[in-house]
Scaffold this active site. Sequence first.
Site, PDB file in Angstrom:
ATOM      1  N   HIS A  55       0.858  -1.187   0.000  1.00  0.00           N
ATOM      2  CA  HIS A  55       0.000   0.000   0.000  1.00  0.00           C
ATOM      3  C   HIS A  55       0.891   1.232   0.000  1.00  0.00           C
ATOM      4  O   HIS A  55       2.058   1.176   0.418  1.00  0.00           O
ATOM      5  CB  HIS A  55      -0.886   0.013   1.238  1.00  0.00           C
ATOM      6  CG  HIS A  55      -1.963  -1.023   1.224  1.00  0.00           C
ATOM      7  ND1 HIS A  55      -3.040  -0.983   2.068  1.00  0.00           N
ATOM      8  CD2 HIS A  55      -2.129  -2.139   0.469  1.00  0.00           C
ATOM      9  CE1 HIS A  55      -3.829  -2.026   1.843  1.00  0.00           C
ATOM     10  NE2 HIS A  55      -3.293  -2.740   0.867  1.00  0.00           N
ATOM     11  N   GLU A  57       1.027   3.852   1.866  1.00  0.00           N
ATOM     12  CA  GLU A  57       1.570   4.227   3.170  1.00  0.00           C
ATOM     13  C   GLU A  57       2.742   3.328   3.560  1.00  0.00           C
ATOM     14  O   GLU A  57       3.758   3.815   4.053  1.00  0.00           O
ATOM     15  CB  GLU A  57       0.488   4.102   4.263  1.00  0.00           C
ATOM     16  CG  GLU A  57      -0.724   4.959   4.035  1.00  0.00           C
ATOM     17  CD  GLU A  57      -1.858   4.239   3.321  1.00  0.00           C
ATOM     18  OE1 GLU A  57      -3.019   4.466   3.692  1.00  0.00           O
ATOM     19  OE2 GLU A  57      -1.578   3.461   2.384  1.00  0.00           O
ATOM     20  N   CYS A  85      -6.099   2.005   5.900  1.00  0.00           N
ATOM     21  CA  CYS A  85      -6.751   0.770   6.335  1.00  0.00           C
ATOM     22  C   CYS A  85      -6.138   0.342   7.672  1.00  0.00           C
ATOM     23  O   CYS A  85      -5.202   0.970   8.166  1.00  0.00           O
ATOM     24  CB  CYS A  85      -6.559  -0.323   5.283  1.00  0.00           C
ATOM     25  SG  CYS A  85      -4.852  -0.916   5.150  1.00  0.00           S
ATOM     26  N   CYS A  88      -2.322  -0.389   7.472  1.00  0.00           N
ATOM     27  CA  CYS A  88      -1.509   0.817   7.361  1.00  0.00           C
ATOM     28  C   CYS A  88      -1.561   1.642   8.643  1.00  0.00           C
ATOM     29  O   CYS A  88      -0.539   2.199   9.061  1.00  0.00           O
ATOM     30  CB  CYS A  88      -1.961   1.641   6.167  1.00  0.00           C
ATOM     31  SG  CYS A  88      -1.593   0.817   4.596  1.00  0.00           S
TER      32      CYS A  88
END
Length: 151
Positions: A55, A57, A85, A88
């Site tokens: 992801h 992040e 999410c 993260c």
Amino acid sequence: MTRWPLPDYMQQALAQAREAADSGEVPIGAVVVKDGQVIATGRNGPRERHDPTSHAEIEAIRAAARALGNERLEGCELWVTLEPCAMCAGAIAHARIARLYYGASDPKGGAVEHGARVFQQAQCLHRLEVYAGIGEAESAELLRQFFRERR
């Protein structure tokens, strides 16, 4: 109503999100800032990298930790185009990010103001400042356009 210009850091996160979209990834981008300087960027890449943890992040946090030579990103800010999410949010807490700025809310998969609300849990060992809605319209439109083109 006056529309303020987007902070440069969010513009850079949006540029990362556009790069992700150009690669066929969900358009999410992130930037890590320390002492007013961008030290790392990241964009979504799970399909491209065959890595479900890729992801924006996580990629930005990994790059920032390498740049600083430290797994603790104390004093750093994370700018991201979508509400993080649970995975993260956990990484943000473990990295000891000082401030999180994000664009669009994610009622379906977010874990900051929605869902698990990771930073509000007693088990979250790090408290950080959170600022939502910065670049929300631009971030949300990138996502809408991406999914509209795939339907």
